[in-house]
Design a protein around this motif. Structure first.
Motif, PDB file in Angstrom:
ATOM      1  N   LEU A 172       0.863  -1.068   0.001  1.00  0.00           N
ATOM      2  CA  LEU A 172       0.134  -0.120   0.011  1.00  0.00           C
ATOM      3  C   LEU A 172       0.836   1.424   0.096  1.00  0.00           C
ATOM      4  N   ALA A 251      -3.955  -0.032  -5.546  1.00  0.00           N
ATOM      5  CA  ALA A 251      -2.875   0.673  -4.649  1.00  0.00           C
ATOM      6  C   ALA A 251      -2.700   2.005  -5.377  1.00  0.00           C
ATOM      7  N   MET A 270      -7.622  -3.655   0.127  1.00  0.00           N
ATOM      8  CA  MET A 270      -6.661  -2.611  -0.280  1.00  0.00           C
ATOM      9  C   MET A 270      -6.801  -1.150   0.143  1.00  0.00           C
TER      10      MET A 270
END
Length: 354
Positions: A172, A251, A270
Motif C-alpha cells: 500500500l 493501490a 486494499m
C-alpha cells in the motif's frame, strides 16, 4: 490429495464464482494438491482461462441453458459422478453455484471424503461437511442455522477471504486518500448491464476535474467496442481488458467505482474507498451493511442509479476530503482481520484427517 471444484462463469452469471475458486485452487496447488474443475461451456465461460492457469477442466455437456440447471440438477450430478468414478478418491468436492443445492450435494457427497459449499445467499438448504461465506454481515452466525446439518462446519466472515496472492504482495502507498487524483472503474468481467459506460459518462461530464481513470473489464464484456470508442476520446482514460494486475491499480487509485461481489473485498483489503452500485439481488444486504459501517459510498440498485447520481457522489467525495479519508481509515481495520489462507489450511487439515 485431490480436489474437484464445480463452478461456472457466463455472460449472465458473471465470472466471480470461478475467480474465487481459482484463488482457492492456486493456494491448494502450492501445497501439492491436484485440482480439477467441472464447468459448462456457457457463453462467456472461463474454461480457457482456467486451463491457462494450469488446471484441467472437465466440460459438462448435458445442457447449454443456464436456467435449466436448477431443474436439471440430477443430470448435472450424474455427469459429475460419472467423471468422479474414474478416480480412486477425491478428498474434497467444492461447489460454488447458486443453482445447485442439497439435492445435488447429497448425490455427489458419497464420492468424496469431504464436501464444501461456497455460498453467500443463504437462501437454500445444503448437505455438506463445511460451508464458506466470506462476507461481512451483522447476522452471519444465524443465516444458515436452518439450512445445514448440525455438524456442518461454518467458515464465516472476512477472516476466510479468498484473496488472490497479488493483493497480499502489493504494498500500500504511504499517502493520505483525502483528495482524488486517480479513479478505478471496474464492474467485473462481463458487466452485462453496462455499468462501466454509465460511470465513465459521469466522469467525463465533469469536465472541470482532471482525474486519471483506469477502466478494467473482461473479454466477455458485450459492450467492449462501445467502451473502446469512449476511451479513445479521452486521453486521461486507460482501458484494461482482462487485467492481471488489479491489486496494483487499486493501490494507485484514490477512489473506485464498482459493484458488489468478490471485488468488494479486494477493494476493502486494499483500503480503497468506493462508490458502489448493486447489480444483483444478493449484493443488497452486503453493500448496505458496508455503507452503514462507513466502508463504502453506496448508491443503490443499478437500475435506479443514473449518471447524474454518480456525478453527484463524485462531487461530494471530491468536495469533502474528510469523508474520503474516514472511509480509508475504517477500511484499515478490515484489512487487519483478514487471513487469506485460512480456507486452504482448513481443507488441508481436514483432508489429511490431521
Amino acid at each position: 490429495m485431490r480436489v474437484g471444484i464445480r463452478s461456472d462463469a457466463s455472460n449472465q452469471i458473471g465470472t466471480g464464482h470461478v475467480m474465487r475458486c481459482l484463488v482457492l485452487a492456486e493456494q491448494l496447488r502450492t501445497q501439492g494438491v491436484e485440482v480439477i474443475f467441472f464447468c459448462y461451456h456457457f457463453p462467456g465461460n472461463l474454461i480457457s482461462y482456467i486451463k491457462g492457469k494450469g488446471f484441467p477442466v472437465h466440460v459438462l455437456s448435458h445442457s447449454t441453458m443456464i436456467g435449466n440447471l436448477r431443474s436439471n440438477w440430477r443430470k448435472d450430478a450424474e455427469e459429475t459422478i460419472e467423471f468422479l468414478r474414474q478416480y480412486p478418491c477425491f478428498d474434497y468436492i467444492v461447489v460454488d453455484h447458486y443453482d445447485l443445492d442439497y439435492r445435488w450435494e447429497a448425490a455427489v457427497k458419497p464420492f468424496a471424503d469431504q464436501l464444501m459449499v461456497i455460498d453467500d445467499l443463504a437462501n437454500r438448504r445444503h448437505y455438506c461437511d463445511s460451508l464458506l461465506d466470506q462476507n461481512l454481515l451483522p447476522n452471519k452466525e444465524k443465516r444458515y442455522q436452518q439450512l445445514i446439518q448440525q455438524d456442518t462446519v461454518l467458515l464465516l466472515g472476512p477472516r476466510y477471504l479468498l484473496l488472490r496472492e497479488e493483493f497480499k504482495m502489493t504494498k500500500l502507498h504511504e499517502r493520505k486518500r483525502s483528495t482524488i487524483a486517480r479513479i478505478l472503474v471496474s464492474f467485473g468481467g462481463s458487466d452485462p448491464t453496462n455499468e462501466t459506460y454509465k460511470a465513465l459518462r459521469a466522469i467525463t461530464q465533469l469536465q472541470d476535474q482532471h482525474w486519471q481513470v483506469d477502466v478494467v473489464t473482461g473479454t466477455s464484456n458485450q459492450q467492449i467496442k462501445e467502451l473502446r470508442h469512449l476511451v479513445e476520446l479521452h486521453e486521461n482514460i486507460q482501458l484494461y481488458e482482462q487485467n492481471n494486475h488489479m491489486s496494483e491499480l487499486m493501490a494507485e487509485a484514490d477512489l473506485a467505482i464498482g459493484a458488489g461481489g468478490t471485488t468488494t473485498w479486494e477493494r476493502c483489503f486494499m483500503q480503497l474507498p468506493a462508490i458502489t452500485l448493486e447489480v444483483a439481488d444478493n449484493q443488497f444486504e452486503i453493500l448496505n451493511h458496508l455503507h452503514a459501517k462507513g466502508f463504502i459510498y453506496h448508491l443503490g440498485k443499478n437500475s435506479e442509479v443514473k449518471t447524474v447520481d454518480i456525478k453527484e457522489a463524485l462531487c461530494r467525495l471530491s468536495d469533502t476530503p474528510s469523508l474520503l479519508q474516514r472511509m480509508a481509515d475504517r477500511l484499515a481495520h478490515f484489512r487487519e482481520n483478514v487471513d487469506h489462507r485460512s480456507v486452504s489450511r482448513f481443507m488441508l487439515k481436514e483432508g489429511t484427517n490431521d
